[in-house]
Design an enzyme around this catalytic site. Structure first.
Site, PDB file in Angstrom:
ATOM      1  N   SER A   8       0.848  -1.199   0.000  1.00 23.89           N
ATOM      2  CA  SER A   8       0.000   0.000   0.000  1.00 23.89           C
ATOM      3  C   SER A   8       0.879   1.242   0.000  1.00 23.89           C
ATOM      4  O   SER A   8       1.791   1.379   0.816  1.00 23.89           O
ATOM      5  CB  SER A   8      -0.885   0.014   1.244  1.00 23.89           C
ATOM      6  N   HIS A  32      -1.231  -1.489  -4.099  1.00 26.80           N
ATOM      7  CA  HIS A  32      -2.518  -1.301  -3.420  1.00 26.80           C
ATOM      8  C   HIS A  32      -2.760   0.202  -3.244  1.00 26.80           C
ATOM      9  O   HIS A  32      -1.960   0.896  -2.611  1.00 26.80           O
ATOM     10  CB  HIS A  32      -2.462  -2.016  -2.077  1.00 26.80           C
ATOM     11  N   HIS A  65      -8.517  -0.147  -3.486  1.00 25.46           N
ATOM     12  CA  HIS A  65      -9.352  -0.410  -2.310  1.00 25.46           C
ATOM     13  C   HIS A  65     -10.156   0.849  -2.053  1.00 25.46           C
ATOM     14  O   HIS A  65      -9.611   1.859  -1.594  1.00 25.46           O
ATOM     15  CB  HIS A  65      -8.432  -0.753  -1.125  1.00 25.46           C
ATOM     16  N   MET A  67     -12.551   2.950  -0.123  1.00 30.07           N
ATOM     17  CA  MET A  67     -13.209   3.202   1.158  1.00 30.07           C
ATOM     18  C   MET A  67     -14.054   4.449   0.966  1.00 30.07           C
ATOM     19  O   MET A  67     -13.727   5.536   1.464  1.00 30.07           O
ATOM     20  CB  MET A  67     -12.148   3.373   2.253  1.00 30.07           C
TER      21      MET A  67
HETATM   22  C1  DX5 Z   1      -6.103   1.288   5.862  1.00 34.53           C
HETATM   23  C2  DX5 Z   1      -5.716   0.913   4.458  1.00 34.53           C
HETATM   24  C3  DX5 Z   1      -4.505   0.092   4.383  1.00 34.53           C
HETATM   25  C4  DX5 Z   1      -3.238   0.712   4.937  1.00 34.53           C
HETATM   26  C5  DX5 Z   1      -2.434  -0.413   5.499  1.00 34.53           C
HETATM   27  O1  DX5 Z   1      -7.410   1.702   5.869  1.00 34.53           O
HETATM   28  O2  DX5 Z   1      -6.756   0.185   3.841  1.00 34.53           O
HETATM   29  O3  DX5 Z   1      -4.282  -0.397   3.058  1.00 34.53           O
HETATM   30  O4  DX5 Z   1      -2.466   1.401   4.016  1.00 34.53           O
HETATM   31  O5  DX5 Z   1      -1.337   0.126   6.139  1.00 34.53           O
HETATM   32  P1  DX5 Z   1      -0.492  -0.716   7.207  1.00 34.53           P
HETATM   33  O6  DX5 Z   1       0.098  -1.882   6.470  1.00 34.53           O
HETATM   34  O7  DX5 Z   1       0.516   0.256   7.682  1.00 34.53           O
HETATM   35  O8  DX5 Z   1      -1.456  -1.161   8.244  1.00 34.53           O
HETATM   36 ZN    ZN Z   2      -6.260  -0.781   1.902  1.00 32.04          ZN
END
Ligand code: DX5
Ligand code: ZN
Length: 222
Positions: A8, A32, A65, A67
């Site tokens: 990500s 991601h 992703h 949100m």
């Molecule tokens: C959080 C995101 C994740 C985030 C994960 O809402 O969906 O993809 O970037 O980050 P880490 O790996 O640091 O938890």
């Molecule tokens: Zn995510």
């Protein structure tokens, strides 16, 4: 499909996105991209124009992703822009089956995500329409949070649903994945791993991706 790592970019240097993706391109399967709208989650990141620009300048496929509220309306454009995987949240979708079909028709793999408080039952009946189930292992919105071990029951159930479908449905985990936790999630049944801060805080992000992959493969083989 085997183990896949999807770093990500949320906690990377957002002023140099393409360069940040290039740091992981040699070893990562996906990039991601966390799209947040300040409504579904209390944070705002980037949207379609940035994803379009990024897609034009990187060579690995994008795992978007979303949100966001109203994914029924907004998600298909990410697939049309060329994202190879587009994941919406079931909590926000009005008609997840139609949305998943729209995403596939536009050429993307269709993913459905569930927040920590959402039951696996919300994806069971629509699984056949999906290419991926994303079990959130943190509350969505921010990187760098602690992995929630208590989500592993849902990961195992998602794996059961995927396997019993006879289809190639992937199980993704996102949130707090690092060298300590990736094996736990792999043992529980996940095969696609999002890692943000663990990858981008490493001195050599591409090497960290390889390390995470090896740890997941070892745990999955047990
Ligand atoms: C959080 C995101 C994740 C985030 C994960 O809402 O969906 O993809 O970037 O980050 P880490 O790996 O640091 O938890
Ligand atoms: Zn995510």
């Amino acid at each position: 499909m085997g183990i896949q790592i999807s770093p990500s970019i949320l906690n990377s240097d957002l002023s140099n996105l393409a360069a940040e993706v290039r740091r992981i391109e040699s070893t990562a399967d996906w990039v991601h991209v966390d799209v947040m709208d300040n409504h579904f989650v209390p944070n705002l990141t980037l949207g379609l124009p940035v994803v379009e620009s990024l897609l034009a300048s990187v060579s690995i496929p994008a795992d978007c992703h979303l949100m966001i509220e109203d994914p029924d309306r907004w998600a298909p454009a990410y697939a049309e822009a060329g994202a190879k995987s587009v994941t919406f949240h079931v909590e926000a979708a009005r008609n997840p089956v139609t949305l998943a079909r729209d995403l596939r028709a536009a050429g993307a793999r269709a993913g459905a995500a569930i927040k920590p408080g959402t039951s696996i039952e919300s994806v069971r009946d629509i699984a056949r329409e999906l290419d991926m189930i994303l079990i959130m292992t943190v509350e969505p919105g921010f990187g760098g949070q602690a992995f929630m071990d208590d989500m592993m029951g849902k990961v195992t159930e998602a794996r059961r649903i995927a396997d019993s479908s006879g289809l190639d449905i992937w199980v993704q985990v996102d949130g707090g994945i690092d060298a300590r936790t990736i094996g736990i999630a792999a043992e529980a049944g996940a095969n696609v791993f999002v890692a943000g801060s663990a990858v981008y805080r490493a001195d050599d992000p591409a090497d960290m991706v390889s390390r995470l992959r090896a740890l997941a493969e070892a745990a999955a083989a047990q």
